[in-house]
Write a protein that holds these residues in place. Structure first.
Motif, PDB file in Angstrom:
ATOM      1  N   UNK A 147       6.465  10.010   9.558  1.00 59.18           N
ATOM      2  CA  UNK A 147       7.576   8.823   9.733  1.00 59.18           C
ATOM      3  C   UNK A 147       6.581   7.721   9.138  1.00 59.18           C
ATOM      4  N   UNK A 148       5.573   7.527   9.446  1.00 65.09           N
ATOM      5  CA  UNK A 148       4.353   6.541   8.911  1.00 65.09           C
ATOM      6  C   UNK A 148       4.317   6.600   7.554  1.00 65.09           C
ATOM      7  N   UNK A 149       4.210   8.028   6.811  1.00 68.84           N
ATOM      8  CA  UNK A 149       4.042   8.130   5.425  1.00 68.84           C
ATOM      9  C   UNK A 149       5.423   7.734   4.676  1.00 68.84           C
ATOM     10  N   UNK A 150       6.575   8.054   5.337  1.00 63.65           N
ATOM     11  CA  UNK A 150       7.861   7.475   4.912  1.00 63.65           C
ATOM     12  C   UNK A 150       8.114   6.072   4.736  1.00 63.65           C
ATOM     13  N   UNK A 151       7.378   5.258   5.701  1.00 70.66           N
ATOM     14  CA  UNK A 151       7.542   3.993   5.704  1.00 70.66           C
ATOM     15  C   UNK A 151       6.403   3.523   4.712  1.00 70.66           C
ATOM     16  N   UNK A 152       5.509   4.272   4.382  1.00 68.68           N
ATOM     17  CA  UNK A 152       4.467   3.803   3.374  1.00 68.68           C
ATOM     18  C   UNK A 152       5.021   3.978   1.743  1.00 68.68           C
ATOM     19  N   UNK A 153       6.127   4.930   1.620  1.00 67.01           N
ATOM     20  CA  UNK A 153       6.653   5.383   0.490  1.00 67.01           C
ATOM     21  C   UNK A 153       7.839   4.280   0.308  1.00 67.01           C
ATOM     22  N   UNK A 154       8.319   3.697   1.216  1.00 59.45           N
ATOM     23  CA  UNK A 154       9.190   2.646   1.169  1.00 59.45           C
ATOM     24  C   UNK A 154       8.561   1.483   0.699  1.00 59.45           C
ATOM     25  N   UNK A 155       7.383   1.120   1.268  1.00 64.98           N
ATOM     26  CA  UNK A 155       6.523  -0.111   1.084  1.00 64.98           C
ATOM     27  C   UNK A 155       6.213   0.130  -0.712  1.00 64.98           C
ATOM     28  N   UNK A 156       5.851   1.440  -1.129  1.00 63.60           N
ATOM     29  CA  UNK A 156       5.445   1.550  -2.447  1.00 63.60           C
ATOM     30  C   UNK A 156       6.449   1.366  -3.486  1.00 63.60           C
ATOM     31  N   UNK A 157       7.738   1.790  -2.795  1.00 63.12           N
ATOM     32  CA  UNK A 157       9.047   1.551  -3.757  1.00 63.12           C
ATOM     33  C   UNK A 157       9.072   0.132  -3.949  1.00 63.12           C
ATOM     34  N   UNK A 158       8.984  -0.964  -3.083  1.00 63.06           N
ATOM     35  CA  UNK A 158       8.896  -2.256  -3.141  1.00 63.06           C
ATOM     36  C   UNK A 158       8.069  -2.851  -4.016  1.00 63.06           C
ATOM     37  N   UNK A 159       6.883  -2.104  -4.222  1.00 63.04           N
ATOM     38  CA  UNK A 159       5.520  -2.398  -5.133  1.00 63.04           C
ATOM     39  C   UNK A 159       6.236  -2.127  -6.683  1.00 63.04           C
ATOM     40  N   UNK A 160       6.842  -1.142  -6.620  1.00 62.67           N
ATOM     41  CA  UNK A 160       7.306  -0.552  -8.070  1.00 62.67           C
ATOM     42  C   UNK A 160       8.543  -1.615  -8.334  1.00 62.67           C
ATOM     43  N   UNK A 161       9.476  -1.814  -7.663  1.00 62.04           N
ATOM     44  CA  UNK A 161      10.467  -2.481  -7.805  1.00 62.04           C
ATOM     45  C   UNK A 161      10.122  -4.131  -8.350  1.00 62.04           C
ATOM     46  N   UNK A 211       2.636 -10.708  -3.589  1.00 62.91           N
ATOM     47  CA  UNK A 211       1.456 -11.036  -2.845  1.00 62.91           C
ATOM     48  C   UNK A 211       1.603 -10.074  -1.429  1.00 62.91           C
ATOM     49  N   UNK A 212       2.702 -10.255  -0.637  1.00 63.59           N
ATOM     50  CA  UNK A 212       2.973  -9.798   0.648  1.00 63.59           C
ATOM     51  C   UNK A 212       3.039  -8.075   0.325  1.00 63.59           C
ATOM     52  N   UNK A 213       3.995  -7.928  -0.569  1.00 61.50           N
ATOM     53  CA  UNK A 213       4.425  -6.401  -0.772  1.00 61.50           C
ATOM     54  C   UNK A 213       3.176  -5.694  -1.004  1.00 61.50           C
ATOM     55  N   UNK A 214       2.370  -6.266  -2.089  1.00 62.36           N
ATOM     56  CA  UNK A 214       1.041  -5.329  -2.572  1.00 62.36           C
ATOM     57  C   UNK A 214       0.306  -5.360  -1.082  1.00 62.36           C
ATOM     58  N   UNK A 215       0.045  -6.393  -0.420  1.00 68.33           N
ATOM     59  CA  UNK A 215      -1.037  -6.260   0.623  1.00 68.33           C
ATOM     60  C   UNK A 215      -0.383  -5.243   1.985  1.00 68.33           C
ATOM     61  N   UNK A 216       0.809  -5.346   1.902  1.00 70.12           N
ATOM     62  CA  UNK A 216       1.348  -4.616   3.113  1.00 70.12           C
ATOM     63  C   UNK A 216       1.099  -2.895   2.544  1.00 70.12           C
ATOM     64  N   UNK A 217       1.228  -2.742   1.298  1.00 69.54           N
ATOM     65  CA  UNK A 217       1.118  -1.511   1.037  1.00 69.54           C
ATOM     66  C   UNK A 217      -0.407  -0.967   0.775  1.00 69.54           C
ATOM     67  N   UNK A 218      -1.166  -1.979   0.788  1.00 68.73           N
ATOM     68  CA  UNK A 218      -2.746  -1.673   0.874  1.00 68.73           C
ATOM     69  C   UNK A 218      -3.084  -1.257   2.559  1.00 68.73           C
ATOM     70  N   UNK A 219      -2.488  -2.220   3.294  1.00 64.51           N
ATOM     71  CA  UNK A 219      -2.829  -2.015   4.787  1.00 64.51           C
ATOM     72  C   UNK A 219      -1.972  -0.524   5.239  1.00 64.51           C
ATOM     73  N   UNK A 220      -0.810  -0.191   4.819  1.00 62.81           N
ATOM     74  CA  UNK A 220      -0.467   0.889   5.020  1.00 62.81           C
ATOM     75  C   UNK A 220      -1.178   2.210   4.564  1.00 62.81           C
TER      76      UNK A 220
END
Length: 343
Positions: free
Chosen positions: A188-202, A239-248
């Motif tokens: 579940x944590x990995x799924x959330x991280x993948x979604x954060x990664x999608x926002x990084x790409x988007x 900035x928020x999106x990338x930082x969240x992905x890093x923390x993830x």
């Protein structure tokens, strides 16, 4: 398992389509006729004229050559063609096997539902693309891209789970109840991280703030909560999106270390083995993510190596997710009675 492999390829090709800015090169959706690409100079010119009408060309790619357009066109065409291939590879055998009575009655609704989800994914794909064809947008909406990618991972997970239940049904003595909650939580944590990664790409957030371990010269984004209301930062603020992905990523690194410590003491050999595989893949994925981030800063032209690393990062993410699913499946104790492919 063939469908699992095809969906994995689809995720990788989709990543390449996004990172090469190819997703808006085909401005119409023709489920049947769209299989045939332009075959002569006249058809290529007509396709190029359609692309010239959208904001991405007018505001970002104005003056690009036909050859440059053909490069991005082929990526998007291949992405759509692969989607059609997956639909046929799943749907046609399903119809034949149902007609011949090869599929048990309890399993048929499950497979039909999966086929319906695949069809829904096609509509979601066009819903995503259509968001970038008007107004002043240069890309598709990030939340639609995240929805599209999440559905791809869901389809891959469902097909993998079904295939494994058919190929290698679980035995009653297998599994480790102490590991199962950890493995489920990690998926579940990995799924959330993948979604954060999608926002990084988007939002192209990975192409800026390319220093590490610092962030824009500091340790916390100065513009983390610059947008109002606050929730917009999570889907629009680079900035928020990338930082969240890093923390993830850091959180996943810590969790997988704790998970590895637990799995290595399990009495189930498959749990031990998959725990080691997942831990190694997370390590490689974190290193690859850092290399991808730095790649957009130092490697030119224009960020070619960064794009290649980004594609590899998404592909390895899909492999990591499937491996985590394998660990979860290995740790869950099977039911003592009748086997159901839908469980």
């Amino acid at each position: 398992m063939t469908i699992v492999a095809l969906v994995l390829c689809m995720i990788i090709v989709g990543g390449a389509t996004r990172l090469t800015d190819s997703g808006l090169s085909i401005t119409h959706w023709s489920p049947i006729h769209g299989v045939i690409p332009p075959l002569n100079a006249k058809e290529w010119a007509a396709e190029f004229e359609l692309y010239k009408k959208i904001p991405e060309y007018q505001l970002q790619n104005k003056g690009m050559s036909l050859t440059e357009f053909q490069f991005i066109f082929w990526w998007e065409w291949a992405h759509r063609l692969l989607g059609r291939v997956i639909g046929l590879a799943f749907g046609l055998p399903l119809i034949v096997f149902l007609a011949m009575g090869y599929i048990r009655k309890t399993m048929a609704p499950w497979l039909i539902a999966m086929l319906a989800l695949g069809g829904l994914q096609g509509f979601i794909g066009w819903w995503m693309v259509s968001s970038g064809l008007s107004g002043d947008r240069l890309d598709v909406a990030a939340y639609r891209l995240a929805t599209h990618l999440s559905m791809a991972f869901l389809l891959m997970s469902l097909t993998l789970w079904t295939a494994l239940n058919l190929l290698a049904p679980r035995k009653i003595h297998e599994g480790d109840p102490q590991i199962a909650p950890w493995a489920i939580g990690f998926v579940l944590l990995l799924a959330f991280q993948i979604m954060l990664g999608a926002f990084v790409a988007g939002t192209d957030s990975g192409m800026i703030y390319n220093d590490w371990p610092t962030f824009d010269g500091g340790w916390f984004p100065k513009t983390y909560a610059a947008l109002s209301p606050y929730w917009r930062n999570w889907v629009e603020n680079a900035a928020t999106i990338q930082f969240n992905h890093r923390i993830g990523a850091y959180s996943i690194g810590l969790c997988v270390f704790l998970l590895w410590l637990k799995t290595r003491r399990s009495k189930d050999r498959s749990v031990v083995a998959w725990g080691q595989v997942v831990a190694l893949l997370v390590l490689f994925q974190i290193v690859l993510g850092i290399a991808t981030l730095i790649g957009y800063r130092y490697w030119t032209p224009p960020h070619v190596n960064g794009v290649l690393l980004g594609i590899s990062h998404q592909g390895l993410g899909a492999i990591l997710f499937t491996s985590s699913m394998m660990l979860m499946r290995a740790s869950i104790k099977p039911r003592p009675k009748a086997f159901s492919v839908a469980v």
